[in-house]
Design a protein around this motif. Structure first.
Motif, short mmCIF file in Angstrom:
data_model
loop_
_atom_site.label_atom_id
_atom_site.label_comp_id
_atom_site.label_asym_id
_atom_site.label_seq_id
_atom_site.Cartn_x
_atom_site.Cartn_y
_atom_site.Cartn_z
N GLU A 38 0.80 -1.23 0.00
CA GLU A 38 0.00 0.00 0.00
C GLU A 38 0.83 1.28 0.00
OE1 GLU A 38 -2.10 -0.59 3.66
OE2 GLU A 38 -3.83 -1.43 2.64
N VAL A 39 2.12 1.17 0.28
CA VAL A 39 2.95 2.35 0.50
C VAL A 39 2.97 3.27 -0.72
CG1 VAL A 39 5.28 3.19 0.98
CG2 VAL A 39 4.35 1.27 2.27
N GLY A 40 3.29 2.75 -1.89
CA GLY A 40 3.35 3.57 -3.09
C GLY A 40 2.04 4.26 -3.39
N ARG A 41 0.94 3.53 -3.25
CA ARG A 41 -0.38 4.11 -3.51
C ARG A 41 -0.68 5.23 -2.52
NH1 ARG A 41 -5.11 4.01 -1.37
NH2 ARG A 41 -4.61 2.41 0.17
N MET A 42 -0.39 5.02 -1.25
CA MET A 42 -0.65 6.04 -0.24
C MET A 42 0.17 7.30 -0.49
SD MET A 42 -1.18 3.79 3.24
CE MET A 42 0.02 4.74 4.03
N LEU A 43 1.42 7.14 -0.86
CA LEU A 43 2.27 8.30 -1.14
C LEU A 43 1.74 9.08 -2.34
CD1 LEU A 43 5.77 6.64 -0.70
CD2 LEU A 43 4.60 8.13 0.92
N SER A 44 1.27 8.36 -3.34
CA SER A 44 0.74 8.99 -4.54
C SER A 44 -0.60 9.69 -4.27
CB SER A 44 0.58 7.95 -5.64
OG SER A 44 0.07 8.53 -6.80
N VAL A 45 -1.51 9.01 -3.61
CA VAL A 45 -2.85 9.56 -3.33
C VAL A 45 -2.76 10.83 -2.50
CG1 VAL A 45 -4.97 9.13 -2.02
CG2 VAL A 45 -4.10 7.39 -3.58
N HIS A 46 -1.88 10.86 -1.53
CA HIS A 46 -1.76 12.01 -0.64
C HIS A 46 -0.78 13.05 -1.17
CE1 HIS A 46 -4.31 10.35 2.47
NE2 HIS A 46 -3.67 9.20 2.34
N ILE A 60 10.37 -1.08 -2.83
CA ILE A 60 9.13 -1.56 -3.45
C ILE A 60 8.29 -0.44 -4.03
CG2 ILE A 60 9.02 -3.64 -2.04
CD1 ILE A 60 6.84 -2.26 -0.40
N VAL A 61 8.71 0.81 -3.81
CA VAL A 61 7.98 1.96 -4.35
C VAL A 61 8.61 2.34 -5.70
CG1 VAL A 61 7.40 4.38 -3.98
CG2 VAL A 61 7.40 2.79 -2.06
N GLU A 62 7.78 2.57 -6.68
CA GLU A 62 8.25 2.99 -7.99
C GLU A 62 8.41 4.52 -8.02
OE1 GLU A 62 9.28 1.20 -10.52
OE2 GLU A 62 8.89 -0.61 -9.35
N PRO A 63 9.60 5.01 -8.26
CA PRO A 63 9.82 6.47 -8.26
C PRO A 63 8.93 7.22 -9.25
CG PRO A 63 11.91 5.29 -8.40
CD PRO A 63 10.82 4.26 -8.54
N ALA A 71 12.08 15.12 -1.61
CA ALA A 71 13.14 14.70 -0.70
C ALA A 71 12.85 13.31 -0.15
CB ALA A 71 13.26 15.68 0.46
N VAL A 72 13.89 12.48 -0.09
CA VAL A 72 13.79 11.12 0.42
C VAL A 72 14.88 10.93 1.47
CG1 VAL A 72 13.97 8.66 -0.12
CG2 VAL A 72 12.96 10.23 -1.79
N THR A 73 14.49 10.43 2.62
CA THR A 73 15.43 10.08 3.67
C THR A 73 15.22 8.61 4.00
OG1 THR A 73 15.20 12.29 4.62
CG2 THR A 73 16.20 10.61 6.02
N GLU A 85 20.92 4.70 -7.08
CA GLU A 85 20.95 5.01 -8.52
C GLU A 85 19.55 4.96 -9.13
OE1 GLU A 85 23.87 2.31 -10.05
OE2 GLU A 85 25.50 3.42 -9.11
N ARG A 86 18.74 4.00 -8.69
CA ARG A 86 17.37 3.89 -9.20
C ARG A 86 16.57 5.16 -8.88
NH1 ARG A 86 13.21 0.14 -6.36
NH2 ARG A 86 11.35 1.11 -7.16
N TRP A 87 16.73 5.67 -7.67
CA TRP A 87 15.97 6.85 -7.26
C TRP A 87 16.57 8.14 -7.82
CZ3 TRP A 87 11.34 7.68 -4.99
CH2 TRP A 87 10.64 6.52 -4.64
#
Length: 90
Positions: A38-46, A60-63, A71-73, A85-87
């Protein structure tokens, strides 16, 4: 700034996740413990643009589904060069 709290309420990190957004006048979304899928969906929806995740969750989250992310920590585990490198390609 839009921040999300994905930690459980019993963790010390939860205090940092709550205090940081309040100190910088950001919008805080509290989700509690999220299931991995659910993490990727929640980040996108909000429309979250600042996140702190473990490298395992970040993997597991697609950038590409987070166009507003600024910003990502990461914390709690070692961060692999492959994941960095992916991010960075985002």
């Amino acid at each position: 700034m839009k921040v999300i709290d994905l930690t459980g309420f019993e963790l010390y990190a939860h205090l940092v996740d709550l205090l940081f957004p309040l100190c910088v006048n950001a919008r805080l979304t509290i989700s509690g413990e999220a299931r991995e899928h659910e993490v990727g969906r929640m980040l996108s929806v909000h429309e979250i643009n600042v996140i702190t995740l473990t490298p395992a969750l970040l993997a597991i989250v697609e950038p590409q589904v987070l166009p507003r992310l600024r910003a990502v920590t990461t914390s709690g585990e070692s961060l692999s060069q492959t994941l960095v490198e992916r991010w960075l390609q985002k």
